[in-house]
Design a protein around this motif. Structure first.
Motif, PDB file in Angstrom:
ATOM      1  N   GLN A  25       0.829  -1.197   0.000  1.00  0.00           N
ATOM      2  CA  GLN A  25       0.000   0.000   0.000  1.00  0.00           C
ATOM      3  C   GLN A  25       0.873   1.261   0.000  1.00  0.00           C
ATOM      4  OE1 GLN A  25      -2.156  -0.977   3.675  1.00  0.00           O
ATOM      5  NE2 GLN A  25      -4.035  -1.152   2.478  1.00  0.00           N
ATOM      6  N   GLN A  61      -5.084   9.116   2.726  1.00  0.00           N
ATOM      7  CA  GLN A  61      -5.653   8.377   1.597  1.00  0.00           C
ATOM      8  C   GLN A  61      -4.711   7.222   1.245  1.00  0.00           C
ATOM      9  OE1 GLN A  61      -7.757  10.983  -1.420  1.00  0.00           O
ATOM     10  NE2 GLN A  61      -6.478  12.516  -0.445  1.00  0.00           N
ATOM     11  N   PHE A  65      -3.622   3.874  -1.182  1.00  0.00           N
ATOM     12  CA  PHE A  65      -3.639   3.205  -2.486  1.00  0.00           C
ATOM     13  C   PHE A  65      -3.210   1.752  -2.305  1.00  0.00           C
ATOM     14  CE2 PHE A  65      -1.083   1.807  -6.177  1.00  0.00           C
ATOM     15  CZ  PHE A  65      -2.080   1.790  -7.148  1.00  0.00           C
ATOM     16  N   ILE A  99       3.030   5.917  -9.697  1.00  0.00           N
ATOM     17  CA  ILE A  99       1.638   5.976  -9.264  1.00  0.00           C
ATOM     18  C   ILE A  99       1.168   7.407  -9.465  1.00  0.00           C
ATOM     19  CG2 ILE A  99       0.023   5.481  -7.409  1.00  0.00           C
ATOM     20  CD1 ILE A  99       1.719   3.083  -8.384  1.00  0.00           C
ATOM     21  N   SER A 103      -1.997  10.487  -9.981  1.00  0.00           N
ATOM     22  CA  SER A 103      -3.328  10.903  -9.541  1.00  0.00           C
ATOM     23  C   SER A 103      -3.583  12.316 -10.040  1.00  0.00           C
ATOM     24  CB  SER A 103      -3.434  10.822  -8.014  1.00  0.00           C
ATOM     25  OG  SER A 103      -2.367  11.516  -7.392  1.00  0.00           O
ATOM     26  N   TRP A 134      -4.017   6.088  -9.980  1.00  0.00           N
ATOM     27  CA  TRP A 134      -4.679   5.864  -8.695  1.00  0.00           C
ATOM     28  C   TRP A 134      -6.103   6.410  -8.758  1.00  0.00           C
ATOM     29  CZ3 TRP A 134      -2.058   7.718  -3.468  1.00  0.00           C
ATOM     30  CH2 TRP A 134      -2.945   7.524  -2.400  1.00  0.00           C
ATOM     31  N   THR A 135      -6.243   7.697  -9.092  1.00  0.00           N
ATOM     32  CA  THR A 135      -7.541   8.361  -9.123  1.00  0.00           C
ATOM     33  C   THR A 135      -7.426   9.643  -9.927  1.00  0.00           C
ATOM     34  OG1 THR A 135      -9.229   9.469  -7.755  1.00  0.00           O
ATOM     35  CG2 THR A 135      -6.986   9.488  -6.917  1.00  0.00           C
TER      36      THR A 135
END
Length: 383
Positions: free
Chosen positions: A317, A325, A327, A342, A344, A357-358
């Motif tokens: 993670q 938050q 991931f 990663i 976002s 991720w988002t």
């Protein structure tokens, strides 16, 4: 016991800074027994908030305010919605996809509670002589904290500035166009150094500051820099981690803080200078997987395998400490010497060595820490 002079007499405004651990929950009680609840801490703290309201013999809230959709502010409002009658709900308007936020909205709708989004310069009259003004609200903000509803409560000569998790950029905006002076300040973001800048506290000139944070929290709140800033302007300080719920009572002339002054217990990073940047990386267990870099503005975190063989990331993670938050890595491997990115935010990349991720902003531009957590739940790297 802190005080702003002689004990107040006559009709009292009471502002209760409810101890919800690492979170915020504030109850405003007017002289004529009208009530506004601002945030409710985490969902697990909601039961305590409800019990506190009942201990005060409160059966109806005139207003409930959700300053922004972070779980440590709105989670506890769900038990409140299920237990207490509410006349009007005020929201930041910042849309969030979390289950907590969606559950909150569903409850408001099912109970037919009047709902409105706060805007700057909105005013609420709790009593004829209690003015509550919105100094900041931004439903279009990318970051949840920057969407924070900031309220100023004025009762004659005594005022309160309640800043939720608003950061330094919001502070700058308010200083440019608003009167931020206040007798009592609720320090932004639990005493994080992403808030309460020296220029801001110099503009506020608080006689007393409330720090709402959890005992020995993992973020090190309140931060050393914030304490220095408050000491620089001569503000007395009070902390929920030490004192529990803190009540400030005022007749509009004098005020009294029903708590002992803050000493630093429970704020590990606030009683000593911060570590040098070079010593920030800490390891509870050696790992060849490390956080190579964190680009806060571009929302890109580089994860590198410095080992000699591929490593599966299944169960690993990545945590944004300030935003809390998390991931969860997919079931993929990083080859020896390779880097995985990663991403976002609105410009998040995906494909090849990039994992999205988002589409929402995760990393706080003013300062955030990334932690890499292995499948055993151990923090193996921090950047």
């Amino acid at each position: 016991m802190g005080t702003g002079g002689p004990s107040p007499s006559g009709e009292l405004l009471r502002v209760h800074f409810i101890d919800v651990g690492q979170g915020d929950s504030i109850l405003i009680e007017s002289p004529n027994k009208h009530y506004m609840l601002i945030d409710g801490g985490t969902k697990s703290a909601g039961k305590e908030v409800v019990e506190y309201l009942r201990d005060q013999e409160i059966r109806k809230l005139d207003y409930v305010v959700a300053t922004h959709p972070d779980a440590d502010h709105i989670g506890g409002l769900i038990p409140v919605l299920n237990s207490i009658s509410i006349k009007k709900f005020i929201d930041s308007g910042k849309v969030h996809t979390s289950e907590t936020y969606e559950e909150m909205l569903t409850l408001i709708q099912s109970k037919n509670i009047p709902f409105e989004v706060a805007h700057r310069n909105d005013n609420f009259l709790l009593d004829d002589n209690i003015k509550i003004s919105v100094l900041h609200a931004d439903e279009e903000a990318i970051d949840n904290n920057e969407a924070s509803i900031v309220l100023k409560v004025v009762y004659d000569e005594v005022s309160f500035l309640l800043t939720a998790d608003a950061g330094v950029e919001v502070e700058k905006k308010m200083m440019e166009s608003m009167d931020v002076r206040a007798t009592i300040l609720k320090a932004g973001h639990h005493g994080s150094n992403t808030s309460s800048s020296l220029p801001f506290v110099q503009a506020v000139k608080p006689e007393a500051t409330i720090l709402s944070y959890g005992q020995d929290n993992t973020y090190g709140h309140p931060h050393y820099e914030v304490i220095q800033n408050l000491q620089h302007v001569g503000s007395k300080m009070y902390g929920t981690a030490e004192s529990g719920t803190i009540v400030v009572a005022t007749d509009g002339k004098q005020y009294e803080v029903l708590a002992n002054e803050w000493t630093g217990i429970g704020g590990r990073s606030s009683i000593a200078p911060p570590e040098r940047k070079a010593s920030k990386v800490k390891s509870k267990r050696e790992s060849s997987i490390i956080i190579e870099s964190v680009e806060l503005e571009d929302e890109v975190v580089a994860i590198t395998n410095n080992g000699e063989q591929a490593i599966s990331m299944n169960g690993w993670q990545l945590l944004s400490v300030e935003g809390n938050q998390l991931f969860n890595f997919p079931d993929i491997s990083i080859a020896a010497g390779d880097t995985l990115y990663i991403t976002s935010g609105p410009h998040a990349k995906e494909g090849k060595d990039y994992i999205k991720w988002t589409g929402r902003q995760v990393w706080l531009n003013d300062g955030d820490t990334a932690q890499l957590i292995n499948p055993k739940g151990e923090v193996v790297n921090e950047h």
